[in-house]
Design an enzyme around this catalytic site. Structure first.
Site, short mmCIF file in Angstrom:
data_model
loop_
_atom_site.label_atom_id
_atom_site.label_comp_id
_atom_site.label_asym_id
_atom_site.label_seq_id
_atom_site.Cartn_x
_atom_site.Cartn_y
_atom_site.Cartn_z
N ILE A 169 2.58 -5.34 -16.34
CA ILE A 169 3.44 -5.36 -14.72
C ILE A 169 4.38 -6.31 -14.91
O ILE A 169 4.24 -7.44 -15.28
CB ILE A 169 2.06 -6.09 -13.91
CG1 ILE A 169 0.90 -5.15 -13.65
CG2 ILE A 169 2.76 -6.08 -12.41
CD1 ILE A 169 -0.29 -5.53 -12.95
N CYS A 193 4.84 1.91 -2.21
CA CYS A 193 5.03 2.43 -3.24
C CYS A 193 4.56 3.71 -3.41
O CYS A 193 5.08 4.38 -2.37
CB CYS A 193 3.95 1.70 -4.44
SG CYS A 193 2.54 1.60 -4.01
#
Length: 258
Positions: A169, A193
């Site tokens: 990430i 997202c």
């Protein structure tokens, strides 16, 4: 207001017949209630099954359909999955100034036109999405990944020496997105997202750390949206995310959009 109607019923007692054949009379009072001032029953869950409807200035009906997994995060901050054309009328009611997109793909032309026509600024921080291999629970996959990393060498993120399963990430992108998110000049703001679960959940979770939420509450909020798709790697990232470089922020943002 009550209206009282009196009726008289005439009947003969068959069970206990009088010797003189006399008849028995009974007076019955029937109450009729005026329901014009009675409050309607509370709405049921079925009442919310249909989208909100708004009438435009031209008299046309507009279906106000929120994007997938839409929710309010704080005053002036919202979250959702990727909005499409059917959601534009709803988003317009929010008076958005900014959108944070965590998807790496080019923003659709229809969405760009909507942003332009409504004066909304786009901040895009592309973070690649990833999926858990079918049939594997997070804990199982985490164990397999860690075993693999022990043999091949661990891949670390910017915060710790602990290997992250699936993909790394990007810490720096979360930090840049947080700077935009925390600037009230960009509010009202929508974070999204693809499905509004993992990447959005990580960004919101890091913001909650800045608001001094405990990890239990942060994970509970994350899991409400991710549900069965909750990922150990996301929760680990939020736990290890270092917020010391950020200045103190309020526990809740102002309602003002000025």
């Amino acid at each position: 207001m009550k209206l009282i109607e009196k009726t008289t019923n005439k009947f003969t007692k068959a069970e206990e017949e009088e010797d003189d054949g006399s008849e028995v009379f009974q007076s019955i009072e029937v109450a009729k209630v005026d329901q014009s001032n009675v409050s309607p029953p509370p709405p049921s869950a079925d009442d919310f099954a249909t989208p909100l409807v708004e009438v435009s200035a031209a008299g046309d009906e507009l279906n106000l359909i929120p994007p997938l997994n839409f929710a309010m995060v704080d005053n002036g901050i919202f979250r959702s999955g990727f909005p499409d054309v059917s959601n534009f009328s709803f988003l317009k009611t929010l008076g958005l100034r900014s959108i944070i997109s965590l998807c790496p793909e080019a923003y659709p032309e229809n969405n760009m036109q909507f942003l332009k026509s409504n004066g909304i600024k786009l901040f895009q921080f592309g973070i690649k999405g990833y999926k858990c291999p079918p049939g594997l629970e997070n804990e199982v996959w985490l164990h397999l990944w860690n075993s693999k990393c022990q043999k091949e060498g661990s891949y670390t993120n910017a915060n710790s020496k602990t290997s992250e399963p699936f993909v790394n990430i990007p810490d720096h992108k979360i930090r840049e997105a947080l700077k935009v998110l925390l600037d009230e000049k960009n509010h009202p703001l929508l974070i999204h997202c693809n499905r509004g679960k993992h990447r959005t959940g990580c960004l919101v979770g890091c913001m909650r750390k800045l608001q001094k939420w405990c990890l239990t509450s942060i994970f509970d909020e994350y899991q409400r949206f991710a549900a069965a798709k909750a990922r150990v790697s996301d929760q680990r990232f939020m736990e290890l995310f270092d917020v010391s470089s950020f200045k103190q922020i309020p526990m809740s943002f102002s309602c003002s959009s000025s």
